[in-house]
Motif scaffolding. Sequence first.
Motif, mmCIF file in Angstrom:
data_model
loop_
_atom_site.group_PDB
_atom_site.id
_atom_site.type_symbol
_atom_site.label_atom_id
_atom_site.label_comp_id
_atom_site.label_asym_id
_atom_site.label_seq_id
_atom_site.Cartn_x
_atom_site.Cartn_y
_atom_site.Cartn_z
ATOM 1 N N CYS A 86 0.790 -1.157 -0.066
ATOM 2 C CA CYS A 86 0.067 -0.046 -0.146
ATOM 3 C C CYS A 86 0.839 1.285 -0.083
ATOM 4 O O CYS A 86 2.170 1.106 0.150
ATOM 5 C CB CYS A 86 -1.042 0.095 1.357
ATOM 6 S SG CYS A 86 0.051 0.119 2.620
ATOM 7 N N CYS A 95 1.304 3.661 2.224
ATOM 8 C CA CYS A 95 1.993 3.943 3.572
ATOM 9 C C CYS A 95 2.891 2.986 4.115
ATOM 10 O O CYS A 95 3.890 2.985 4.806
ATOM 11 C CB CYS A 95 0.817 4.409 4.581
ATOM 12 S SG CYS A 95 0.111 2.662 5.479
ATOM 13 N N GLY A 96 2.958 1.641 3.501
ATOM 14 C CA GLY A 96 3.655 0.544 3.728
ATOM 15 C C GLY A 96 3.495 -0.483 4.931
ATOM 16 O O GLY A 96 3.972 -1.248 5.215
ATOM 17 N N ALA A 97 2.185 0.069 5.342
ATOM 18 C CA ALA A 97 1.738 -0.901 6.383
ATOM 19 C C ALA A 97 1.219 -2.280 6.241
ATOM 20 O O ALA A 97 1.599 -3.294 6.766
ATOM 21 C CB ALA A 97 0.392 -0.301 7.256
ATOM 22 N N CYS A 107 -6.053 -0.913 2.391
ATOM 23 C CA CYS A 107 -5.128 -0.470 3.804
ATOM 24 C C CYS A 107 -6.144 0.338 4.491
ATOM 25 O O CYS A 107 -6.622 1.409 4.293
ATOM 26 C CB CYS A 107 -3.973 0.122 3.535
ATOM 27 S SG CYS A 107 -3.091 0.633 4.881
ATOM 28 N N CYS A 147 -4.034 4.005 4.995
ATOM 29 C CA CYS A 147 -3.757 5.092 3.774
ATOM 30 C C CYS A 147 -4.753 4.732 2.850
ATOM 31 O O CYS A 147 -5.054 5.678 1.709
ATOM 32 C CB CYS A 147 -2.495 4.985 3.228
ATOM 33 S SG CYS A 147 -2.093 3.166 2.147
HETATM 34 ZN ZN LIG Z 1 -1.390 1.944 3.791
#
Ligand SMILES: [Zn+2]
Length: 162
Positions: free
Chosen positions: A7, A9-11, A84, A87
């Motif tokens: 995603c 934001c990288g989560a 996600c 984000c």
């Molecule tokens: Zn994200």
Amino acid sequence: MQLEGSCHCGAVRFRVEAQSPVPFMHCHCSICRKTAGSGGFAINLGARAATLKVRGERHLGRYHALIREPGQRTRRSKAERRFCLRCGSALWLFDPRWPDLVHPHASAIDTPLPKPAEVVEAALAYVPKWVDVPRGKGHVHCRQWPAESLEDWHRRHRVLSE
Ligand SMILES: [Zn+2]
Ligand SMILES: [Zn+2]
């Protein structure tokens, strides 16, 4: 083809084996436009659900689209759209009616994807006036969805990844 995705934001990060990795089908339907709407369309790829590995699963949201058609009761789509929660990035679609498949959004994939030789502009019945739909050579127009599956398209173009 092994695909890696994430995603914004990288989560959430994921990897999956895709047999249909060519991003050839622009979906102009209203659900894709609202939930994943880069340029008024979204692009789904075909991958093997059993190979999907996810990091950050707790950040995943799930949306079953509500389908409203004139003269009909609102229906809840069986397909699960995963995104996600932090984000909002659209990540993939899973439909329990086709449990072997998962459809990552091309926009979430970080692995360089092949450029399609032909692009199918699908679901044009739902396209609003402001979207400039590409025409001409290399663009096939479709009011709904093509009868050919993602996998059959790849077979016809000899780009199926086994
Ligand atoms: Zn994200
Ligand atoms: Zn769509």
